[in-house]
Design a protein around this motif. Structure first.
Motif, mmCIF file in Angstrom:
data_model
loop_
_atom_site.group_PDB
_atom_site.id
_atom_site.type_symbol
_atom_site.label_atom_id
_atom_site.label_comp_id
_atom_site.label_asym_id
_atom_site.label_seq_id
_atom_site.Cartn_x
_atom_site.Cartn_y
_atom_site.Cartn_z
ATOM 1 N N ILE A 79 -14.550 -29.447 -8.937
ATOM 2 C CA ILE A 79 -15.593 -29.907 -8.120
ATOM 3 C C ILE A 79 -14.435 -30.188 -6.527
ATOM 4 C CG2 ILE A 79 -17.423 -31.443 -7.873
ATOM 5 C CD1 ILE A 79 -17.626 -29.781 -10.180
ATOM 6 N N ASP A 80 -15.169 -30.000 -5.545
ATOM 7 C CA ASP A 80 -14.620 -29.841 -4.616
ATOM 8 C C ASP A 80 -15.242 -31.396 -4.395
ATOM 9 O OD1 ASP A 80 -13.841 -27.781 -4.090
ATOM 10 O OD2 ASP A 80 -15.377 -27.235 -2.508
ATOM 11 N N GLN A 123 -25.802 -30.942 -10.404
ATOM 12 C CA GLN A 123 -26.662 -29.971 -11.450
ATOM 13 C C GLN A 123 -26.072 -29.726 -12.700
ATOM 14 O OE1 GLN A 123 -30.356 -29.854 -12.093
ATOM 15 N NE2 GLN A 123 -29.481 -29.887 -14.089
ATOM 16 N N ARG A 124 -24.333 -29.037 -12.429
ATOM 17 C CA ARG A 124 -23.815 -28.030 -12.828
ATOM 18 C C ARG A 124 -23.426 -29.333 -13.777
ATOM 19 N NH1 ARG A 124 -20.056 -26.372 -8.707
ATOM 20 N NH2 ARG A 124 -22.285 -27.059 -7.474
ATOM 21 N N LEU A 125 -22.947 -30.143 -13.367
ATOM 22 C CA LEU A 125 -22.101 -31.694 -14.933
ATOM 23 C C LEU A 125 -22.712 -32.020 -15.439
ATOM 24 C CD1 LEU A 125 -19.826 -33.225 -11.954
ATOM 25 C CD2 LEU A 125 -19.016 -31.161 -13.396
ATOM 26 N N ILE A 126 -24.160 -32.408 -14.334
ATOM 27 C CA ILE A 126 -25.085 -33.171 -16.204
ATOM 28 C C ILE A 126 -25.399 -32.186 -16.509
ATOM 29 C CG2 ILE A 126 -27.625 -33.218 -15.065
ATOM 30 C CD1 ILE A 126 -27.640 -34.483 -12.694
ATOM 31 N N ASN A 127 -25.527 -30.844 -17.006
ATOM 32 C CA ASN A 127 -25.961 -30.284 -17.790
ATOM 33 C C ASN A 127 -24.569 -29.806 -18.833
ATOM 34 O OD1 ASN A 127 -27.974 -29.384 -15.873
ATOM 35 N ND2 ASN A 127 -27.216 -26.881 -15.803
ATOM 36 N N THR A 146 -16.881 -23.445 -24.173
ATOM 37 C CA THR A 146 -17.338 -24.237 -24.371
ATOM 38 C C THR A 146 -16.590 -25.739 -23.148
ATOM 39 O OG1 THR A 146 -15.991 -24.911 -25.793
ATOM 40 C CG2 THR A 146 -18.008 -24.672 -26.354
ATOM 41 N N ALA A 147 -17.252 -26.115 -22.044
ATOM 42 C CA ALA A 147 -16.609 -26.995 -21.237
ATOM 43 C C ALA A 147 -16.567 -27.862 -21.206
ATOM 44 C CB ALA A 147 -17.274 -25.860 -19.833
ATOM 45 N N SER A 148 -16.027 -28.521 -20.474
ATOM 46 C CA SER A 148 -16.057 -30.098 -20.307
ATOM 47 C C SER A 148 -15.143 -30.826 -19.261
ATOM 48 C CB SER A 148 -15.702 -31.022 -21.757
ATOM 49 O OG SER A 148 -13.908 -31.210 -21.314
ATOM 50 N N ALA A 149 -15.541 -31.548 -18.025
ATOM 51 C CA ALA A 149 -15.256 -32.235 -16.891
ATOM 52 C C ALA A 149 -14.440 -33.324 -17.304
ATOM 53 C CB ALA A 149 -16.360 -32.072 -15.778
ATOM 54 N N GLY A 150 -13.150 -33.568 -16.803
ATOM 55 C CA GLY A 150 -12.294 -34.513 -16.233
ATOM 56 C C GLY A 150 -11.112 -34.095 -15.507
ATOM 57 N N GLU A 151 -10.640 -35.242 -15.917
ATOM 58 C CA GLU A 151 -9.146 -34.867 -15.436
ATOM 59 C C GLU A 151 -8.064 -34.964 -16.050
ATOM 60 O OE1 GLU A 151 -8.230 -36.286 -12.744
ATOM 61 O OE2 GLU A 151 -10.479 -36.307 -12.575
#
Lengths: 145, 145
Positions: free
Chosen positions: B46-47, B57-61, B90-95
């Motif tokens: 994510i920029d 929206q993509r992160l909320i989803n 499957t995906a997840s956002a983080g560090e």
């Protein structure tokens, strides 16, 4: 990006990506070749007649959930030239508006003029446009007189 | 299309399309610039840093449903040249794996070398490859001796 520009970029794009949701959940993606009819209806066709033994996942999904998203975009390694347009709506497959859809598709794609698709037509009623572009289009210079 | 060819075409594609599912149902689409790590993990970034007032929206989803599909494709008006590759996972956002992901993205995209993205990294664990191409690649000619 305003709605008219969304429509124009989407209508001119040579292919788009269709997203549906699987009956068991989770998204599904496939490229489509499409046409935009004047009333915010996008159309695409299935090439082959449906066979009972091999139903396309996109049609199975649409029967279960009509909601779709369709994206057209342009990529360039110069990120000042990026843009994308997304149409959200509801879709159903069948014979509705077949002649109109086929004319619009044939006008855009030579391959369809040479060999018309035999399967059902999918009609997408668009209820929301979203678009983004890295740089605005160059200003139109209007010279006086 | 075999899995190795799916991987290669996907890894070389300059951009892909990410599909997620909205909390209220219905698919969501956005283009991404991505890299494929050696263990069937795709990454994008994510920029900008997340702002509380404007969540993507993509992160909320993704918080609601980790299932994603990512598609890379090639369009040509000569339909003998079409191909697409889809990665489901499957995906997840983080560090997690941030440094590795950033190295892979920077290696592919000059814009990221010049201005690294500041937001979270999204890690996609791919569990299924699907691909299609209109024509097989030309045969490799192996000359004796």
């Amino acid at each position: 990006m305003d709605v008219d520009r969304c429509r124009r970029l989407f209508a001119e794009a040579r292919r788009a990506i269709l997203a549906t949701v699987r009956p068991e959940g989770g998204p599904h993606l496939v490229p489509i070749v499409h046409a935009l009819l004047p009333d915010d209806t996008a159309v695409f066709a299935i090439d082959e007649k449906p066979k009972r033994t091999q139903r396309l996942q996109r049609l199975i999904n649409l029967e279960h959930d009509h909601r779709v998203a369709v994206l057209a975009d342009h990529y360039d390694d110069d990120w000042a030239r990026l843009w994308w347009v997304r149409a959200d709506g509801t879709a159903s497959a069948g014979e509705a508006r077949r002649d109109e859809a086929m004319r619009a598709l044939a006008a855009r794609y030579r391959a369809y003029r040479e060999r018309p698709p035999l399967g059902p037509v999918v009609i997408i009623e668009i209820d929301r446009w979203r678009g983004w572009e890295a740089a605005p289009p160059p200003p139109r210079i209007i010279r006086p007189g």
